[in-house]
Scaffold this active site. Structure first.
Site, PDB file in Angstrom:
ATOM      1  N   HIS A  28       0.842  -1.203   0.000  1.00 23.93           N
ATOM      2  CA  HIS A  28       0.000   0.000   0.000  1.00 23.93           C
ATOM      3  C   HIS A  28       0.884   1.262   0.000  1.00 23.93           C
ATOM      4  O   HIS A  28       0.597   2.228  -0.683  1.00 23.93           O
ATOM      5  CB  HIS A  28      -0.878   0.057   1.258  1.00 23.93           C
ATOM      6  CG  HIS A  28      -1.930  -1.010   1.326  1.00 23.93           C
ATOM      7  ND1 HIS A  28      -1.923  -1.983   2.284  1.00 23.93           N
ATOM      8  CD2 HIS A  28      -3.028  -1.231   0.563  1.00 23.93           C
ATOM      9  CE1 HIS A  28      -2.981  -2.769   2.117  1.00 23.93           C
ATOM     10  NE2 HIS A  28      -3.662  -2.346   1.082  1.00 23.93           N
ATOM     11  N   SER A 183      -0.179  -8.965   1.122  1.00 26.27           N
ATOM     12  CA  SER A 183      -1.631  -8.892   1.224  1.00 26.27           C
ATOM     13  C   SER A 183      -1.999  -8.815   2.692  1.00 26.27           C
ATOM     14  O   SER A 183      -1.339  -9.446   3.532  1.00 26.27           O
ATOM     15  CB  SER A 183      -2.241 -10.162   0.615  1.00 26.27           C
ATOM     16  OG  SER A 183      -3.588 -10.305   1.036  1.00 26.27           O
TER      17      SER A 183
END
Ligand code: PAF
Length: 277
Positions: A28, A183
């Site tokens: 991210h 993830s």
């Protein structure tokens, strides 16, 4: 959020947007850096943190999806994010007598296979929430991760079909040192599952190797890959697909430029990965 975004628009401030479901990781943060590079120091980078209920099926992990807002906020601060937009469910999906949320965005072509087949209402939830977020944040550019290849293709299509004035940028998948794609769901894995989860990136590498030796039949390669994955006792293959990256249609002959995607269960945890071969 929309009032703030409109003010920025009036002042011609460039806005880069990274939509997330939180529980942020290095992947991210690489999207945040990409957004910053695009809009520059004078621009604004917005990160949304919202675990969107409409993209989870009834038997999926909505209630146990990992959440840690304090940690996310700290990471966003350190990464130089200007605004975190973290709405709650009743703001995104109003409920109540005669006031229920009832308008959805549905992409009808690219959403049929792979994740769409395995998770029938998933993409309807994704396109709906992303459309809403675009209308609230009014970004010039939005950055998505390549790990969700099908999601990125569907969002590009939605933006084109519905004329959203947003540029979509897809940034490369961030990986752990052993190749596992980053993830938020990796947190669910037991030590044994975590060890065997490298089978996804190893299967991608195996397919690349086969293609380097020359074009191969899709049926043959899929069978080899299925065997390779299920050789790990903790892994249960959900699907492996070999397809055209533009149309997402399966190919019969696999060559350079074919896209491969796979989904593998480890217990209740479902991991996905993909690469261009
Ligand atoms: O990729 C995700 O994290 C989600 O699908 C998204 C794009 C934030 C929509 O909820």
């Amino acid at each position: 959020m929309q009032r703030l975004a409109k003010n920025w628009q009036r002042q011609r401030v460039r806005v880069g947007f990274v939509p997330t479901m939180g529980y942020l990781h290095a992947g991210h943060l690489s999207l945040v850096r990409r957004a910053r590079r695009i809009v520059g120091a004078k621009g604004k980078v917005v990160v949304s943190i919202y675990v969107n209920p409409t993209q989870f099926g009834p038997k999926e992990d909505l209630s146990r999806y990992p959440r840690d807002f304090a940690r996310d906020r700290k990471l966003c601060r350190e990464a130089g994010v200007d605004v975190i937009f973290a709405p709650v469910d009743r703001e995104m999906y109003p409920a109540g007598e005669g006031e229920e949320f009832s308008t959805y965005v549905v992409e009808e072509s690219l959403s049929r296979g792979m994740e769409g087949a395995a998770r029938p209402t998933h993409f309807r939830g994704v396109t709906t929430v992303v459309a809403k977020l675009f209308n609230l944040v009014l970004p010039e550019v939005a950055v998505f991760g390549a790990k969700d290849f099908q999601q990125a293709a569907i969002i590009r299509r939605m933006v084109r079909d519905l004329n959203f004035p947003v540029k979509i940028v897809v940034a490369p998948t961030h990986r752990e040192r052993d190749g596992l794609a980053m993830s938020s769901r990796n947190k669910y894995l037991s030590p044994v599952e975590r060890e065997q989860a490298t089978v996804l990136s190893e299967a991608l590498a195996l397919a690349k190797k086969s293609v380097r030796r020359g074009a191969v039949s899709s049926v043959r390669l899929k069978a080899d890959l299925a065997r390779f994955v299920t050789n790990r006792p903790a892994a249960r293959l959900d699907y492996v697909e070999l397809f055209d990256p533009r149309t997402l249609q399966p190919v019969s002959k696999v060559g350079r430029g074919t896209q491969m995607a796979l989904a593998v269960f480890f217990g209740k945890t479902r991991l996905i990965d993909n690469e261009t071969l």
